[in-house]
Design a protein around this motif. Structure first.
Motif, short mmCIF file in Angstrom:
data_model
loop_
_atom_site.label_atom_id
_atom_site.label_comp_id
_atom_site.label_asym_id
_atom_site.label_seq_id
_atom_site.Cartn_x
_atom_site.Cartn_y
_atom_site.Cartn_z
N ASN A 82 -3.44 3.37 7.28
CA ASN A 82 -3.83 2.31 6.35
C ASN A 82 -2.80 2.06 5.26
N ALA A 131 -11.03 1.15 6.75
CA ALA A 131 -9.95 0.18 6.88
C ALA A 131 -10.44 -1.23 6.55
N GLU A 175 -13.09 3.15 10.91
CA GLU A 175 -12.68 1.75 10.85
C GLU A 175 -13.33 1.03 9.67
N ASP A 205 -9.22 -3.68 3.42
CA ASP A 205 -8.75 -5.04 3.70
C ASP A 205 -9.51 -6.06 2.87
N ARG A 247 0.83 -1.21 0.00
CA ARG A 247 0.00 0.00 0.00
C ARG A 247 0.87 1.26 0.00
#
Length: 270
Positions: free
Chosen positions: A222, A188, A185, A192, A90
């Motif tokens: 992140n 994130a 969150e 993922d 990333r």
């Protein structure tokens, strides 16, 4: 004799039943099945056709190999090798102040990676207060990246594919209160999930300039690393120094790109 034949017939039927129940559903080895499923997910993304002439007018030159693309190709290779060495996937791209060329760099990186047939790359427009990647590619998506990050839609519906191996997620327009979204969150978790489902070799995030607001700071948790783009004729040393220190508090600084450099011309100092 008849009893023996009947017993043999029963045994034969039992063997046939066991063979049918234990036979694999597919003759493909498991890794091949997984690769086939991954290919189908990428191929199912809506295809975005880009105009090389428009890209060139925006200084995006890596769609095809050329002399103009060479500096970005060198950057692509250096970034890729360093990230592989650390096991990173990333990459955040940002700058101290706006108009330094970070979005141009991000688009060139993504399309340059697309010329590597054995790689898959993703580009996300997270400069949500002033998104511009949709203008680089001359397309406004029906669903914005904010809908993706909040779970209102999935990447299969929102992401677009350029060529065979570059996917892009764009904003439709300016988004109010971007920090709330970038710090969440849910964002994130969504990233993922995208990484797990599509297994990209590199995820590129075009972020806001660091010294303008708190949005990049909110997101950097992140990212595995960050690339800082500075402009030779406008970025002051103090701005760069502050930007580098603040990014280093949240993720790894991969390197610095000096944009708009002219030989024989010195960059201004603070």
């Amino acid at each position: 004799m008849e009893k023996l034949q009947a017993a043999l017939e029963r045994a034969r039927k039992v063997r046939e039943l066991e063979t049918r129940t234990t036979r694999p559903v597919s003759t493909l080895p498991e890794p091949d099945q997984a690769k086939d499923a991954l290919d189908r997910r990428w191929n199912a993304l809506d295809r975005l056709e880009v105009d090389p002439r428009h890209l060139k007018s925006r200084r995006v030159v890596t769609h095809a190999a050329s002399e103009a693309a060479a500096p970005f190709d060198i950057l692509r290779t250096k970034v890729l090798l360093q990230m592989r060495q650390h096991g990173w996937k990333r990459l955040a791209i940002t700058s101290p102040m706006p108009f330094s060329g970070k979005t141009t760099t991000a688009c060139n990186m993504a399309l340059g990676l697309g010329r590597q047939n054995d790689l898959r790359a993703m580009l996300f427009d997270l400069d949500l207060r002033a998104p511009s990647i949709h203008r680089f590619f001359e397309f406004t998506p029906p669903n914005g990246i904010d809908e993706l990050l909040t779970g209102k839609t999935d990447f299969a519906s929102q992401g677009l594919r350029i060529g065979d191996n570059v996917a892009v997620s764009m904003a439709r327009g300016q988004i109010a209160d971007p920090t709330r979204l970038l710090l969440a969150e849910k964002t994130a978790e969504t990233l993922d999930q995208i990484e797990a489902e599509y297994e990209p070799d590199l995820m590129i995030f075009d972020l806001p300039s660091v010294l303008v607001n708190d949005e990049t700071r909110a997101f950097l948790k992140n990212a595995d690393c960050a690339l800082i783009v500075i402009r030779a004729d406008t970025t002051q040393y103090g701005q760069f120094d502050t930007c580098e220190r603040e990014i280093g508090e949240h993720t790894n600084v991969l390197g610095v790109v000096l944009n708009a450099y002219r030989h024989g011309k010195r960059a201004p100092r603070s």
